[in-house]
Write a protein that holds these residues in place. Sequence first.
Motif, PDB file in Angstrom:
ATOM      1  N   THR A  41       0.837  -1.197   0.000  1.00 42.50           N
ATOM      2  CA  THR A  41       0.000   0.000   0.000  1.00 42.50           C
ATOM      3  C   THR A  41       0.875   1.252   0.000  1.00 42.50           C
ATOM      4  O   THR A  41       1.882   1.299   0.706  1.00 42.50           O
ATOM      5  CB  THR A  41      -0.890   0.007   1.266  1.00 42.50           C
ATOM      6  N   THR A  43       0.515   5.440   0.688  1.00 35.38           N
ATOM      7  CA  THR A  43      -0.391   6.419   1.279  1.00 35.38           C
ATOM      8  C   THR A  43       0.263   7.790   1.300  1.00 35.38           C
ATOM      9  O   THR A  43       1.407   7.929   1.725  1.00 35.38           O
ATOM     10  CB  THR A  43      -0.777   6.013   2.719  1.00 35.38           C
ATOM     11  N   GLN A  52      -4.898   6.814  -0.801  1.00 31.33           N
ATOM     12  CA  GLN A  52      -4.211   5.532  -0.723  1.00 31.33           C
ATOM     13  C   GLN A  52      -4.408   4.737  -2.015  1.00 31.33           C
ATOM     14  O   GLN A  52      -5.493   4.733  -2.591  1.00 31.33           O
ATOM     15  CB  GLN A  52      -4.766   4.736   0.444  1.00 31.33           C
TER      16      GLN A  52
END
Length: 174
Positions: A41, A43, A52
């Motif tokens: 991920t 962000t 995100q």
Amino acid sequence: MATRPAAPVVLGNRFTALAGFGMLVLEVHDETGSGMALQPTLTRTYDRVELQAELTLATWADRTGTPHKGRFERIGAAARYQAGRIRIEQTMTLDLVLDAGVGLQRIERDEDTLIERADLEVGFGLRMLTDMAKPSSSRMLFGMEMMMRLLIMPRADASADLALVLVFGIPVGK
């Protein structure tokens, strides 16, 4: 009377990458299965609002009726909001994060069937993030995060499949 300058917001605007792992419970056309998931991920945080991008890769196995196995792939984007935030000495933050987003799924089953569909995502999580750098150097963020997401996949027959994704990870960033 002299006024003190405001303390810099050390943890306000930041970029983090998270290597996440966890589990997925997935319903595919009324067949429920589960499996292990990996979720990298990225962000970008602007004070309390976050953007995100995530990739979810999982294997899953259906244990009902005729057993099926398969691969689950999802790319998604979400907007997140820090609904609760505790700052400790400007170098540590504890956040309660709410998120909502959209994604595209690709499910490949062992009998060579392929399902591609869009989904909606809602979730929440907890995160602890600390600036590990010395005061004179640039910041280096490190922490822990746990997120739980519900994925809703509309179907043509006016019903919906559901998935629950539980991910733990270690965010690092600047």
